[in-house]
Scaffold this motif. Structure first.
Motif, PDB file in Angstrom:
ATOM      1  N   PHE A   1       0.838  -1.198   0.000  1.00 32.71           N
ATOM      2  CA  PHE A   1       0.000   0.000   0.000  1.00 32.71           C
ATOM      3  C   PHE A   1       0.873   1.249   0.000  1.00 32.71           C
ATOM      4  N   ASN A   2       1.886   1.256   0.862  1.00 32.56           N
ATOM      5  CA  ASN A   2       2.754   2.419   0.975  1.00 32.56           C
ATOM      6  C   ASN A   2       3.494   2.668  -0.340  1.00 32.56           C
ATOM      7  N   TYR A   3       4.066   1.632  -0.907  1.00 36.36           N
ATOM      8  CA  TYR A   3       4.793   1.759  -2.165  1.00 36.36           C
ATOM      9  C   TYR A   3       3.872   2.172  -3.307  1.00 36.36           C
ATOM     10  N   GLY A   4       2.698   1.551  -3.380  1.00 40.80           N
ATOM     11  CA  GLY A   4       1.756   1.842  -4.462  1.00 40.80           C
ATOM     12  C   GLY A   4       1.279   3.283  -4.451  1.00 40.80           C
ATOM     13  N   VAL A   5       0.903   3.765  -3.275  1.00 34.87           N
ATOM     14  CA  VAL A   5       0.423   5.151  -3.183  1.00 34.87           C
ATOM     15  C   VAL A   5       1.565   6.122  -3.497  1.00 34.87           C
TER      16      VAL A   5
ATOM     17  N   TRP B   1      -1.176   5.116   7.822  1.00 37.99           N
ATOM     18  CA  TRP B   1      -2.348   4.897   6.970  1.00 37.99           C
ATOM     19  C   TRP B   1      -2.183   3.649   6.109  1.00 37.99           C
ATOM     20  N   ALA B   2      -0.946   3.325   5.734  1.00 37.08           N
ATOM     21  CA  ALA B   2      -0.709   2.099   4.966  1.00 37.08           C
ATOM     22  C   ALA B   2      -1.065   0.880   5.808  1.00 37.08           C
ATOM     23  N   ARG B   3      -0.655   0.875   7.059  1.00 37.71           N
ATOM     24  CA  ARG B   3      -1.021  -0.239   7.953  1.00 37.71           C
ATOM     25  C   ARG B   3      -2.528  -0.284   8.176  1.00 37.71           C
ATOM     26  N   SER B   4      -3.105   0.859   8.364  1.00 35.82           N
ATOM     27  CA  SER B   4      -4.544   0.922   8.593  1.00 35.82           C
ATOM     28  C   SER B   4      -5.321   0.423   7.372  1.00 35.82           C
ATOM     29  N   LEU B   5      -4.898   0.818   6.184  1.00 37.74           N
ATOM     30  CA  LEU B   5      -5.553   0.338   4.958  1.00 37.74           C
ATOM     31  C   LEU B   5      -5.377  -1.169   4.794  1.00 37.74           C
ATOM     32  N   TRP B   6      -4.199  -1.675   5.114  1.00 37.87           N
ATOM     33  CA  TRP B   6      -3.948  -3.111   5.024  1.00 37.87           C
ATOM     34  C   TRP B   6      -4.907  -3.872   5.944  1.00 37.87           C
TER      35      TRP B   6
END
Length: 137
Positions: free
Chosen positions: A54-58, A99-104
């Motif tokens: 998620f972090n890399y993609g965003v 937010w990446a962890r939260s989205l995951w």
């Protein structure tokens, strides 16, 4: 559970199941469980490895869109633009980490919801009385 509900909880950095418990104590520190519903945040070791995607993609989407938008609409030198976006690539993932962890966790809960864990029952106290008579008989 609806996608909009779980995304709002994720953006607010709240528990994906109940929406009330906080996911973080500090910037990088997460409690083991939700204080409200008891959901264990980390299912297994390495669980949050997927949040890196998620972090890399965003980050990649924002940098790519910003490069083309700024390259074709402004007079910024391409070398300056690339240096600025490279700096962004270093800083943004650190800021977006939570937010990446939260989205995951949100998408994991959406596609593979966990059943509530049974309440932990305290073991009975050991009876220390002498059982010599029971052993002899």
């Amino acid at each position: 559970m609806r996608l909009s509900t779980i995304l709002l909880r994720s953006l607010r950095l709240r528990c994906p199941r109940c929406g009330r418990g906080k996911l973080f104590r500090g910037w990088f520190t997460m409690p083991e469980r939700c204080a409200t519903c008891g959901l264990r945040y980390e299912r297994e070791p390495g669980y949050f490895l997927g949040s890196i995607y998620f972090n890399y993609g965003v980050t990649a989407l924002v940098v790519t869109a910003a490069f083309f938008l700024l390259y074709f609409t402004t007079d910024i030198d391409s070398h300056v633009l690339i240096k600025g976006l490279a700096f962004f690539c270093l800083v943004f993932p650190i800021w977006f980490f939570r937010w990446a962890r939260s989205l995951w966790m949100a998408f994991d809960e959406l596609f593979d919801p966990r059943q509530p864990e049974p309440a932990v029952v305290a073991p009975k106290a050991h009876d220390h009385r002498c059982r010599c008579k029971e052993l002899i008989l």
